[in-house]
Design an enzyme around this catalytic site. Structure first.
Site, PDB file in Angstrom:
ATOM      1  N   ARG A  51       1.174  -0.835  -0.074  1.00  0.00           N
ATOM      2  CA  ARG A  51      -0.269   0.279   0.024  1.00  0.00           C
ATOM      3  C   ARG A  51       0.871   1.275  -0.041  1.00  0.00           C
ATOM      4  O   ARG A  51       0.913   2.097   1.309  1.00  0.00           O
ATOM      5  CB  ARG A  51      -0.751   0.081   1.262  1.00  0.00           C
ATOM      6  CG  ARG A  51      -1.854  -0.865   0.525  1.00  0.00           C
ATOM      7  CD  ARG A  51      -3.223  -1.326   2.241  1.00  0.00           C
ATOM      8  NE  ARG A  51      -2.101  -1.884   4.203  1.00  0.00           N
ATOM      9  CZ  ARG A  51      -2.680  -2.186   5.029  1.00  0.00           C
ATOM     10  NH1 ARG A  51      -4.566  -2.272   4.902  1.00  0.00           N
ATOM     11  NH2 ARG A  51      -2.279  -2.667   5.578  1.00  0.00           N
ATOM     12  N   ASP A  53       2.548   4.989  -0.254  1.00  0.00           N
ATOM     13  CA  ASP A  53       2.534   5.921   0.495  1.00  0.00           C
ATOM     14  C   ASP A  53       1.878   7.211  -0.650  1.00  0.00           C
ATOM     15  O   ASP A  53       2.545   7.225  -1.933  1.00  0.00           O
ATOM     16  CB  ASP A  53       3.283   7.089   1.111  1.00  0.00           C
ATOM     17  CG  ASP A  53       3.221   5.839   2.525  1.00  0.00           C
ATOM     18  OD1 ASP A  53       2.603   4.841   2.885  1.00  0.00           O
ATOM     19  OD2 ASP A  53       4.689   5.745   3.286  1.00  0.00           O
ATOM     20  N   ARG A 199      11.544   5.527   3.452  1.00  0.00           N
ATOM     21  CA  ARG A 199      11.872   7.539   3.342  1.00  0.00           C
ATOM     22  C   ARG A 199      12.569   8.059   4.048  1.00  0.00           C
ATOM     23  O   ARG A 199      13.216   7.969   3.942  1.00  0.00           O
ATOM     24  CB  ARG A 199      10.867   7.751   3.411  1.00  0.00           C
ATOM     25  CG  ARG A 199       9.947   7.361   1.333  1.00  0.00           C
ATOM     26  CD  ARG A 199       8.886   8.531   0.541  1.00  0.00           C
ATOM     27  NE  ARG A 199       7.864   8.644   1.458  1.00  0.00           N
ATOM     28  CZ  ARG A 199       7.365   9.314   2.451  1.00  0.00           C
ATOM     29  NH1 ARG A 199       7.703  11.051   2.251  1.00  0.00           N
ATOM     30  NH2 ARG A 199       5.780   9.010   2.735  1.00  0.00           N
TER      31      ARG A 199
END
Length: 270
Positions: A51, A53, A199
């Protein structure tokens, strides 16, 4: 029948994968495309492997959907690509093996983060998928730091905590390479990732590469197991989901059961 669907998308215009009221998402657009070609009153639910971002791209996303339809795989692929917006494309549709779950059957996900560290090497045509930084990066130092994060750990320091969800993950690869003058790519492979984990991991390594932090700093952050405000979660546009790997067809059901047990997830079909 359960179908496996392989797709790609440019995440720039999406608020991530997961459906959200009033916002454009990949899942929302994809399910609406299915509703259109099936001429159904309600859209079927699509489950994906990762999923992504808001703003994250995918070149190797995998999803599954259960359909009561006589359409062939070729028809599904052709019709979907005929109604999907131009920033989503279906690459393959196949009948899924028994017990296949796009999310829980996966062995690992592979992401790549792309960076330009040369002011003279910036390509504006790739601005939607490459992050531009102002300092030259030392790839050797970045690899030294990244290697200290490998293995199974509690990655709470690099994740947004979700109630009842584990932050323990097995990081299988975290490596950096200079692929061209002014171009650096980081490859991150794990069994699964928490929200914003990739990230944040990259955000802990870049300061090592440009000399602002020592090579052992990311490992120190990891060991603390709490979010550290000094770690910058880098922008989403530099990140792409490149691959999701699955076991052989006769092992996908067992893998799904094993993953649910490890994650403490309750089984929900679809």
């Amino acid at each position: 029948m359960r179908w496996r669907i392989d797709l790609r998308y440019d995440g720039t215009g999406f608020h991530g994968w997961a459906r959200q009221d009033g916002l454009r998402t990949v899942q929302g657009d994809f399910e609406e495309a299915l509703r259109t070609i099936l001429r159904a009153e309600q859209a079927p639910t699509v489950t994906c492997a990762g999923r992504t971002d808001t703003g994250v791209h995918a070149r190797g996303q995998v999803a599954h959907v259960d359909l009561d339809s006589e359409m062939t795989a070729r028809e599904l692929l052709r019709r979907l690509n005929g109604v999907l917006p131009p920033d989503i494309a279906v690459n393959a549709v196949v009948e899924a093996p028994e017990g296949f779950d796009a999310r829980f059957s996966a062995l690992f996900r592979r992401y790549v983060y792309r960076i330009c560290d040369d002011p003279g090497g910036w390509d504006p045509l790739r601005r939607q998928e490459v992050l531009r930084v102002g300092r030259a990066l030392d790839v050797d130092r970045m690899n030294e730091a990244a290697q200290k994060l490998l293995g199974e750990h509690d990655f709470a320091a690099f994740c947004r905590k979700r109630e009842g969800a584990s932050t323990v993950r097995a990081l299988r690869e975290f490596s950096w390479a200079r692929v061209a003058p002014g171009r650096v790519e980081g490859t991150v492979i794990a069994d699964a990732f928490c929200h914003s984990m990739v990230r944040a991991l990259v955000g802990s390594i870049v300061p090592v590469g440009d000399g602002r932090r020592e090579a052992d700093w990311p490992a120190t952050v990891l060991a603390a197991r709490v979010r550290n405000s000094a770690v910058t979660v880098l922008p989403a546009h530099g990140l792409t989901l490149e691959e999701v790997r699955y076991p052989e067809d006769d092992q996908v059901a067992a893998r799904a059961v094993e993953t649910r047990q490890v994650r403490g997830e309750v089984h929900r079909r679809g």
